[in-house]
Write a protein that holds these residues in place. Structure first.
Motif, PDB file in Angstrom:
ATOM      1  N   ASP A  35       0.841  -1.197   0.000  1.00 33.32           N
ATOM      2  CA  ASP A  35       0.000   0.000   0.000  1.00 33.32           C
ATOM      3  C   ASP A  35       0.873   1.243   0.000  1.00 33.32           C
ATOM      4  O   ASP A  35       1.759   1.385   0.848  1.00 33.32           O
ATOM      5  N   GLU A  37       0.894   5.483   0.181  1.00 32.95           N
ATOM      6  CA  GLU A  37       0.086   6.556   0.773  1.00 32.95           C
ATOM      7  C   GLU A  37       0.584   7.920   0.278  1.00 32.95           C
ATOM      8  O   GLU A  37       1.765   8.065  -0.021  1.00 32.95           O
ATOM      9  N   SER A  42      -9.482   7.095  -1.671  1.00 33.11           N
ATOM     10  CA  SER A  42      -9.978   6.777  -0.329  1.00 33.11           C
ATOM     11  C   SER A  42     -10.318   8.052   0.430  1.00 33.11           C
ATOM     12  O   SER A  42     -11.221   8.072   1.263  1.00 33.11           O
ATOM     13  N   TYR A  54     -10.305   3.690   6.235  1.00 39.34           N
ATOM     14  CA  TYR A  54      -8.984   4.160   5.824  1.00 39.34           C
ATOM     15  C   TYR A  54      -8.304   4.907   6.968  1.00 39.34           C
ATOM     16  O   TYR A  54      -7.117   4.717   7.232  1.00 39.34           O
TER      17      TYR A  54
END
Length: 228
Positions: A35, A37, A42, A54
């Protein structure tokens, strides 16, 4: 000549079972495995339950998450952050890392800020698939982690590991995965690996990317693994 192609904030994940202990940790720009970021979609979701899920995954308090979401959507709206969480500018990535991800959770290996780079001659293969509105800087001397074989597909990268293509490569070559599963083979070797898996796995053009650890020095001190 390698040129920077973007920056990601990623927390390495444990090696998935399907990779059969390829390495202890995996660090890749492919969202299929790790993942990255922040995740723009989201943050802009209309479903409040999705946003809350989230927020909890990130471990943020509600006010911090609101600030984080607003900053994410600002960068996305200004086309400084791409759909797959790729920062176009290193300064933006460093600012978000320091404000929201430095030492979050406090566990090894924690969030890392990485940069990916590829040879300038390969840029035309990506220019019509991903936003490029600034001059790409040449890769400076910094911590080199290894190579990844990536291919762009609609809105993000696949890694050759997505389809366990390392198994096919290991029948013909000696792969040298490092601490995060990134290949410590030579530039010439990884170019041969990419050629060997073209038209296999995902419907993408596989290209060797150099991966660098750009985690801000004030937040993460470490020795240089190598250079290319």
């Amino acid at each position: 000549m390698y040129v920077d192609y973007g920056y990601y904030i990623i927390r390495p994940c444990r090696c998935p079972e399907f990779l059969k202990d390829f390495s202890e940790w995996i660090l890749t720009a492919s969202g299929c495995i790790c993942d990255a970021e922040p995740q723009p979609f989201s943050c802009m979701a209309n479903d409040e339950r999705q946003k809350e899920k989230y927020r909890k995954r990130l471990g943020m308090e509600k006010k911090e998450f609101i600030d984080f979401s607003e900053e994410t959507l600002r960068l996305f709206g200004e086309e400084r952050l791409d759909t797959d969480s790729r920062f176009l500018f290193k300064q933006d990535a460093e600012d978000i890392y320091r404000r929201y991800f430095y030492n979050r959770w406090g566990v090894d290996p924690g969030y890392r800020l990485i940069g990916i780079a590829l040879e300038e001659a390969r840029l035309p293969s990506l220019e019509d698939r991903i936003i490029q509105k600034h001059e790409l800087p040449r890769t400076a001397e910094r911590q080199f982690l290894g190579f990844d074989l990536l291919g762009w597909d609609i809105s993000g990268f696949h890694t050759y590991l997505c389809n366990s293509l390392q198994e096919e490569l290991m029948k013909r070559f000696e792969l040298k995965p490092g601490e995060f599963g990134l290949l410590e083979n030579s530039k010439e070797e990884v170019e041969a690996f990419a050629d060997a898996i073209q038209n296999r796995g995902e419907p993408v053009e596989w290209m060797p990317f150099a991966v660098y650890d750009d985690t801000p020095a004030a937040a993460e001190g470490s020795e240089i693994h190598g250079k290319i």
